[in-house]
Design an enzyme around this catalytic site. Structure first.
Site, short mmCIF file in Angstrom:
data_model
loop_
_atom_site.label_atom_id
_atom_site.label_comp_id
_atom_site.label_asym_id
_atom_site.label_seq_id
_atom_site.Cartn_x
_atom_site.Cartn_y
_atom_site.Cartn_z
N HIS A 1 0.64 -1.09 -0.16
CA HIS A 1 0.02 0.18 0.08
C HIS A 1 0.71 1.36 0.02
O HIS A 1 1.84 1.41 0.71
CB HIS A 1 -0.96 0.03 1.36
CG HIS A 1 -1.89 -1.06 1.16
ND1 HIS A 1 -3.07 -1.10 2.11
CD2 HIS A 1 -2.16 -1.98 0.17
CE1 HIS A 1 -3.92 -1.68 1.72
NE2 HIS A 1 -3.52 -2.59 0.44
N TYR B 1 -9.27 5.18 7.64
CA TYR B 1 -9.44 5.53 8.76
C TYR B 1 -10.46 6.42 8.77
O TYR B 1 -10.60 7.77 8.23
CB TYR B 1 -7.84 6.24 9.30
CG TYR B 1 -7.11 5.33 9.66
CD1 TYR B 1 -6.04 4.88 8.58
CD2 TYR B 1 -6.73 4.65 10.91
CE1 TYR B 1 -5.18 4.00 8.65
CE2 TYR B 1 -5.62 4.06 11.22
CZ TYR B 1 -4.81 3.44 10.11
OH TYR B 1 -3.90 2.53 10.28
N PRO C 1 -3.80 0.68 18.86
CA PRO C 1 -3.53 -0.06 17.41
C PRO C 1 -3.77 1.29 16.22
O PRO C 1 -3.27 0.82 15.22
CB PRO C 1 -4.44 -1.23 17.39
CG PRO C 1 -5.43 -1.04 18.39
CD PRO C 1 -4.89 -0.08 19.39
N LYS D 1 1.62 0.29 15.02
CA LYS D 1 3.15 0.33 15.66
C LYS D 1 3.71 -1.32 16.47
O LYS D 1 4.71 -1.24 16.31
CB LYS D 1 3.49 1.63 16.35
CG LYS D 1 3.50 2.70 15.35
CD LYS D 1 4.62 3.08 14.52
CE LYS D 1 4.40 4.05 13.45
NZ LYS D 1 4.04 3.45 12.09
N TYR E 1 4.09 7.36 9.60
CA TYR E 1 3.01 5.88 9.47
C TYR E 1 3.96 4.84 8.67
O TYR E 1 3.94 3.57 9.09
CB TYR E 1 2.00 6.25 8.70
CG TYR E 1 0.70 5.30 8.49
CD1 TYR E 1 -0.14 5.12 9.56
CD2 TYR E 1 0.75 4.19 7.53
CE1 TYR E 1 -1.11 4.26 9.50
CE2 TYR E 1 -0.12 3.43 7.56
CZ TYR E 1 -1.14 3.32 8.57
OH TYR E 1 -1.93 2.49 8.39
P1 RFL Z 1 3.02 -11.37 21.65
O1 RFL Z 1 2.69 -11.37 20.15
O2 RFL Z 1 2.10 -10.84 22.56
O3 RFL Z 1 3.90 -12.48 21.98
C1 RFL Z 1 4.37 -12.95 23.36
C2 RFL Z 1 4.46 -14.34 23.43
O4 RFL Z 1 4.73 -14.73 24.66
C3 RFL Z 1 3.99 -15.74 25.17
N1 RFL Z 1 4.05 -15.92 26.48
C4 RFL Z 1 4.89 -16.61 27.23
N2 RFL Z 1 5.56 -17.68 26.88
C5 RFL Z 1 6.31 -18.43 27.89
N3 RFL Z 1 6.11 -18.16 29.16
C6 RFL Z 1 5.29 -17.28 29.75
N4 RFL Z 1 5.14 -16.98 30.96
C7 RFL Z 1 4.70 -16.42 28.64
N5 RFL Z 1 3.74 -15.53 28.62
C8 RFL Z 1 3.24 -15.16 27.49
C9 RFL Z 1 2.58 -15.51 24.69
O5 RFL Z 1 1.84 -16.63 24.43
C10 RFL Z 1 2.99 -14.93 23.21
O6 RFL Z 1 2.99 -16.15 22.10
O7 RFL Z 1 4.29 -9.97 21.77
P2 RFL Z 1 5.20 -9.41 20.69
O8 RFL Z 1 6.37 -10.78 20.37
O9 RFL Z 1 6.11 -8.61 21.65
O10 RFL Z 1 4.63 -8.71 19.62
C11 RFL Z 1 3.75 -7.77 19.72
C12 RFL Z 1 2.46 -7.68 18.96
O11 RFL Z 1 2.00 -9.08 18.98
C13 RFL Z 1 1.75 -6.55 18.97
O12 RFL Z 1 2.67 -5.40 19.20
C14 RFL Z 1 0.78 -6.40 17.94
O13 RFL Z 1 0.09 -7.23 17.47
C15 RFL Z 1 0.05 -4.77 17.93
N6 RFL Z 1 -0.68 -4.61 16.86
C16 RFL Z 1 -0.22 -4.08 15.75
N7 RFL Z 1 0.98 -4.10 15.44
C17 RFL Z 1 1.41 -3.43 14.20
O14 RFL Z 1 2.79 -3.37 14.43
N8 RFL Z 1 0.68 -3.36 13.33
C18 RFL Z 1 -0.77 -3.42 13.21
O15 RFL Z 1 -1.26 -3.14 12.56
C19 RFL Z 1 -1.10 -3.70 14.54
N9 RFL Z 1 -2.45 -3.96 14.78
C20 RFL Z 1 -2.03 -4.74 16.85
C21 RFL Z 1 -3.13 -4.42 15.90
C22 RFL Z 1 -2.67 -5.31 17.97
C23 RFL Z 1 -3.99 -5.63 18.20
N10 RFL Z 1 -4.61 -6.38 19.35
C24 RFL Z 1 -5.54 -7.48 19.24
C25 RFL Z 1 -3.88 -6.21 20.68
C26 RFL Z 1 -4.34 -4.66 15.79
C27 RFL Z 1 -4.84 -5.31 17.04
C28 RFL Z 1 -6.37 -5.22 17.14
C1 PHB Z 2 -4.78 -4.23 10.74
O1 PHB Z 2 -4.91 -4.51 9.36
O2 PHB Z 2 -5.28 -4.97 11.42
C2 PHB Z 2 -4.70 -2.82 11.16
C3 PHB Z 2 -4.27 -1.98 10.06
C4 PHB Z 2 -3.77 -0.67 10.77
C5 PHB Z 2 -4.14 -0.43 12.00
C6 PHB Z 2 -4.50 -1.33 12.78
C7 PHB Z 2 -4.75 -2.53 12.50
O3 PHB Z 2 -3.78 0.88 12.53
#
Ligand code: RFL
Ligand code: PHB
Length: 388
Positions: A72, A200, A290, A294, A382
């Site tokens: 994109h 957005y 979110p 980031k 972004y």
């Molecule tokens: P994670 O992915 O939470 O992974 C941590 C792992 O550790 C495990 N764990 C353990 N393992 C062993 N012993 C323990 N005691 C443990 N406790 C936990 C867990 O099971 C898990 O597998 O953290 P990590 O690796 O730091 O990654 C971070 C990302 O997951 C997170 O920041 C993103 O999902 C945030 N996020 C977005 N980030 C982006 O860069 N671009 C996006 O578009 C974006 N959209 C989003 C998002 C997060 C969202 N939600 C659901 C919070 C959209 C949403 C809706």
């Molecule tokens: C997504 O595709 O899940 C997504 C994209 C942009 C955002 C958050 C989530 O700001």
């Protein structure tokens, strides 16, 4: 067991760190408390910054992303139904990639197993010990047996609810946080996206985000109350609200819902991100709302810094970068925090806001979408600031 770097958590941070270390000839063991099936199907992020997509390709896990990911070169900002495009190509000549986090995780797990592991799933009762000694330890149970890993260093990649951050001695870390009075209701649906790029959408009814995973799968989010109960949202109510918040600018096609859930919105940073020989990376150290997309990107930036610092230690026998790890990460973390907070306060409706507040947001959005300088400011952040 004995290893150089013990990694707790097989999310994007832990898996990417293991790969970066492997490429430098540094050994690691990853332990994860969930099953492989669970982590490979957890629906979360979708947007990968320009440099982070390049990183995935550079470390040899970008093949499927290059085939299936969507590039994109801009986003749309809706202001009560009027769409304005921010053209990243023209403004900063960079793009973002849409590719689901669970796909990134699948690719990284496959790579790790091909590298020979070790990667232990479904561990229990994880604890970290002797953090200020030269031989920190991880204890846990796996397949019913008590285990201990003696490490040179421990990487706490265990997410926001993990055990690593709470293992810092009381009083050592400082926490900076903000809760928002709303959450996001997210759905994954079998229907084509409303537009080929993200929308957005700021509206008087609240914020909505129209994103996607492929030309046939949409990912859609609605601002909702922070304590909202998903049972109050029938499929029909969700679609009705999504139509209204799109405002007729595009056509939204309804389809089967594959998943739905509610995410709280929070900004959180712990300082410092290290204690003794325990280093936090990713969500274990910080959370962003979110809106700026980031979180996963920051997780990758942290482990890039950590792998460089560990390389300095093992190859050049120099601990300076390890000592400066937290400070080096926090510069970027606070840029991302500020950007994510700014996008969030700009786009959402707040309880108790006044007509002045709404006019101010609309004026901010008008300026953002009509001034080239303001649009470039958004675009630069972004698509992701370059790594130091
Ligand atoms: P994670 O992915 O939470 O992974 C941590 C792992 O550790 C495990 N764990 C353990 N393992 C062993 N012993 C323990 N005691 C443990 N406790 C936990 C867990 O099971 C898990 O597998 O953290 P990590 O690796 O730091 O990654 C971070 C990302 O997951 C997170 O920041 C993103 O999902 C945030 N996020 C977005 N980030 C982006 O860069 N671009 C996006 O578009 C974006 N959209 C989003 C998002 C997060 C969202 N939600 C659901 C919070 C959209 C949403 C809706
Ligand atoms: C997504 O595709 O899940 C997504 C994209 C942009 C955002 C958050 C989530 O700001």
């Amino acid at each position: 067991m004995r290893t150089q770097v013990g990694i707790i958590g097989a999310g994007p941070a832990g898996l990417m760190l293991a790969r970066l270390l492997h490429l430098q000839g540094i050994e690691s063991i990853i332990i994860e408390n969930r099953s492989r099936d669970y982590i490979e199907n957890r629906v979360r992020a979708g947007l990968i910054e320009h440099w982070a997509a390049d990183l995935l390709a550079d470390v040899g896990v970008g093949e499927r992303m290059k085939r299936e990911g969507l590039l994109h070169w801009g986003i749309n900002i809706g202001i009560n139904g009027d769409l304005h495009r921010i053209d990243f190509q023209k403004l900063v000549n960079k793009r973002v990639t849409i590719y689901g986090q669970q796909e990134v995780v699948k690719d990284l797990v496959a790579r790790r197993l091909a590298d020979g592991g070790p990667l232990l799933f479904e561990v229990d009762g994880v604890g970290v010990h002797d953090l200020t000694s030269e031989r920190p330890k991880i204890r846990f149970t796996h397949e019913g047996r008590a285990q201990e890993i003696e490490c040179d260093f421990i990487a706490g990649c265990d997410g926001f609810h993990g055990i690593c951050r709470p293992s810092f001695p009381e009083g050592v870390p400082k926490v900076f946080e903000r809760d928002y009075p709303f959450g996001w209701l997210g759905i994954l649906t079998e229907s084509p996206p409303a537009d080929h790029e993200l929308i957005y959408s700021y509206t008087d009814r609240g914020f909505a985000l129209y994103t996607m995973r492929s030309p046939t799968i949409s990912r859609l989010y609605l601002q909702c109350d922070h304590d909202e109960d998903i049972d109050n949202w029938s499929d029909a109510r969700i679609w009705d609200e999504l139509h209204k918040r799109l405002g007729g600018a595009r056509k939204l096609v309804e389809g089967t819902m594959l998943q739905k859930g509610i995410t709280p919105m929070r900004s959180f940073v712990v300082e410092p991100m290290q204690h003794g020989r325990l280093f936090l990376a990713g969500d274990s150290a910080h959370i962003v709302p979110p809106t700026g997309a980031k979180g996963m990107n920051l997780a990758f930036a942290d482990v890039m810094m950590l792998s460089r610092a560990l390389e300095g230690f093992y190859k050049a026998k120099n601990s300076d970068k390890l000592g400066g790890y937290s400070a080096a990460c926090l510069r970027r973390v606070w840029y991302a925090q500020r950007f994510s907070w700014w996008m969030t306060q700009l786009m959402h409706s707040f309880p108790h806001e006044t007509p002045f507040d709404r006019r101010r947001q609309i004026s901010d959005l008008g300026y953002l979408t009509s001034s080239e300088a303001a649009s470039r400011m958004l675009a630069e952040q972004y698509v992701g600031l370059p790594l130091d």
